[in-house]
Each structure stands twice: as structure tokens, then as C-alpha cells.
Design a protein around this motif. Structure first.
Motif, PDB file in Angstrom:
ATOM      1  N   THR A   1       5.011  -0.975  -4.810  1.00  0.00           N
ATOM      2  CA  THR A   1       5.779   0.223  -4.495  1.00  0.00           C
ATOM      3  C   THR A   1       6.625  -0.045  -3.248  1.00  0.00           C
ATOM      4  O   THR A   1       6.354  -0.989  -2.490  1.00  0.00           O
TER       5      THR A   1
ATOM      6  N   ALA B   1       7.089  -2.420   2.238  1.00  0.00           N
ATOM      7  CA  ALA B   1       7.272  -2.256   3.681  1.00  0.00           C
ATOM      8  C   ALA B   1       6.033  -2.722   4.425  1.00  0.00           C
ATOM      9  O   ALA B   1       6.127  -3.370   5.478  1.00  0.00           O
ATOM     10  N   PHE B   2       4.881  -2.426   3.873  1.00  0.00           N
ATOM     11  CA  PHE B   2       3.623  -2.862   4.487  1.00  0.00           C
ATOM     12  C   PHE B   2       3.518  -4.388   4.486  1.00  0.00           C
ATOM     13  O   PHE B   2       3.141  -4.995   5.491  1.00  0.00           O
TER      14      PHE B   2
ATOM     15  N   ARG C   1      -5.420   3.594   2.004  1.00  0.00           N
ATOM     16  CA  ARG C   1      -3.990   3.913   1.983  1.00  0.00           C
ATOM     17  C   ARG C   1      -3.344   3.673   0.624  1.00  0.00           C
ATOM     18  O   ARG C   1      -2.574   4.508   0.143  1.00  0.00           O
ATOM     19  N   PHE C   2      -3.677   2.527  -0.003  1.00  0.00           N
ATOM     20  CA  PHE C   2      -2.967   2.124  -1.221  1.00  0.00           C
ATOM     21  C   PHE C   2      -3.834   2.143  -2.483  1.00  0.00           C
ATOM     22  O   PHE C   2      -3.293   2.105  -3.592  1.00  0.00           O
TER      23      PHE C   2
ATOM     24  N   GLU D   1       6.543   1.530  -0.499  1.00  0.00           N
ATOM     25  CA  GLU D   1       5.648   1.617   0.649  1.00  0.00           C
ATOM     26  C   GLU D   1       4.848   0.322   0.807  1.00  0.00           C
ATOM     27  O   GLU D   1       4.652  -0.167   1.927  1.00  0.00           O
ATOM     28  N   GLU D   2       4.391  -0.236  -0.299  1.00  0.00           N
ATOM     29  CA  GLU D   2       3.657  -1.492  -0.237  1.00  0.00           C
ATOM     30  C   GLU D   2       4.558  -2.628   0.237  1.00  0.00           C
ATOM     31  O   GLU D   2       4.117  -3.491   1.017  1.00  0.00           O
TER      32      GLU D   2
END
Length: 211
Positions: free
Chosen positions: A197, A202-203, A181-182, A199-200
Motif C-alpha cells: 500500500t 512510505a514506511f 499498524r499494518f 502507507e507501506e
């Protein structure tokens, strides 16, 4: 006298046998070993981290300087080098960049043992740690290889031992999914000074995202 004894522990380069005994104990049943040693292996504990540092830091540094390369000629010795450069730094240097500083060495010894099938000479529970440098790699190719190795290991086991090792396979799959994913492990970003990021971020806010 107590201080002198403490200094002896710090300065001594440990033997491969001492190192493996510390990590695996002396239980013959792999499923029991996995249960009994789980706290040592997976729980974050400052006292354990300090114990590992005091007992093994000099040996870790000797391995990093390639002074112990002769150990890699045998399966147990190669496993010992992997423990020193993959596992122990994650204890003794937790939450610092140095925790990952020796990963390339560990992957090198892992790959050497895979090329020669040396890993097959080890007990199943020992093979788990032989493969972990690939699980710790920020490389999808290494992650795919790791999952393949763990799946093959589970397939070799009898029914009594499968459950514990299926857990190791599950963790390998989860690590692979993060890299797929990353392209990296977001939980290392803060430690390594990398910018996460959105997105990271949030993860990372999700429970269990940092393993």
C-alpha cells in the motif's frame, strides 16, 4: 576427495547437539554468547547463508517432513526443531518465499513448549530463539504473547544480563508495532509477491524498517 567431503556435509542429517553447538557455541555466559554470536545471528552475509545451507539443509528438510518430531519430547530437542524451521531457512533461503515456508511448524513447536512450560528448562539465551517464531508471525495475538514472554524473561534476569536481553525485548516491541499498524510485515511484500500500500511504501523508505 574434497568434493566427496563436501557431499558428506550436504547429505548428513545433523544431530540436535551439533545444531545447537553451531548456533550457540560453548560459552557458558549468556551475555557473552549474545555478543559473540551476534554476527552469525543477525548480520546478512552470503557466505554464512551458504554455510548454513550446506551443513543443515538436509536436516531442515527432514524436520519439514516431520521425520524428526521425536526431538520435540525434550526442551533442547524442541528448541532445535525451532532453529531448523524458523532461523535456518531465513539464512539458506534468504529473500525467497521459502525463507518463511516453515514458520507454521516453528510456531507449532513453540506453542507446544509454552503449553508444557518446557521453555523454562532452557537457558535464557536459548529461550530467546524459542520465542522468535511468535515474533516472526503476522498475527497481533502472537506478537502480544511474544512481548509478554520477553518482558517476563528480562524481569527474571540479574542486572549483569539485563542489558542484552532488553535489546531482544525492544526488537519484539518493534515487531509488534509493525503488525499492529499494518497487519503484516511490509518488507516481505516484494518477496511474497504482495502489493504494498502507499502507507507501506512510505514506511519501507524509512531506515531500519526491514529489521
Amino acid at each position: 576427495m574434497a568434493e566427496e567431503g563436501r557431499q558428506d556435509v550436504v547429505d548428513a542429517v545433523m544431530t540436535p547437539e551439533d545444531i545447537r553447538a553451531f548456533w550457540f557455541g560453548d560459552e557458558a555466559d549468556d551475555a557473552v554468547v549474545a555478543q559473540q554470536r551476534a554476527a552469525l545471528w543477525w548480520r546478512k552475509d552470503a557466505r554464512t547463508d551458504e554455510q548454513v545451507r550446506l551443513r543443515f539443509e538436509q536436516t531442515v528438510q527432514a524436520a519439514a517432513r516431520r521425520e524428526l518430531d521425536a526431538w520435540s519430547s525434550t526442551a533442547p530437542g524442541c528448541l532445535t526443531l525451532i532453529l531448523l524451521t524458523d532461523q535456518f531457512p531465513r539464512n539458506m533461503y534468504r529473500d525467497t518465499p521459502q525463507a518463511f515456508a516453515f514458520d507454521a511448524l516453528a510456531r507449532g513447536w513453540c506453542r507446544q513448549g509454552l503449553r508444557t512450560d518446557m521453555h523454562r528448562l532452557l537457558r535464557p539465551i536459548e529461550r530467546v530463539f524459542f520465542y522468535l517464531p511468535l515474533e516472526h508471525a503476522e498475527s497481533l495475538e502472537d506478537q502480544e504473547h511474544c512481548v509478554t514472554l520477553f518482558r517476563a524473561l528480562v524481569d527474571e534476569l540479574d542486572a549483569a544480563r539485563k542489558p542484552a536481553f532488553e535489546g531482544f525485548l525492544d526488537y519484539a516491541i518493534r515487531h509488534r508495532e509493525v503488525i499492529a499498524r499494518f497487519g503484516r510485515f511490509p518488507h516481505r511484500n516484494r518477496i511474497l509477491g504482495r502489493t504494498s500500500t502507499p502507507e507501506e511504501m512510505a514506511f519501507l523508505a524509512q531506515p531500519g524498517s526491514s529489521f
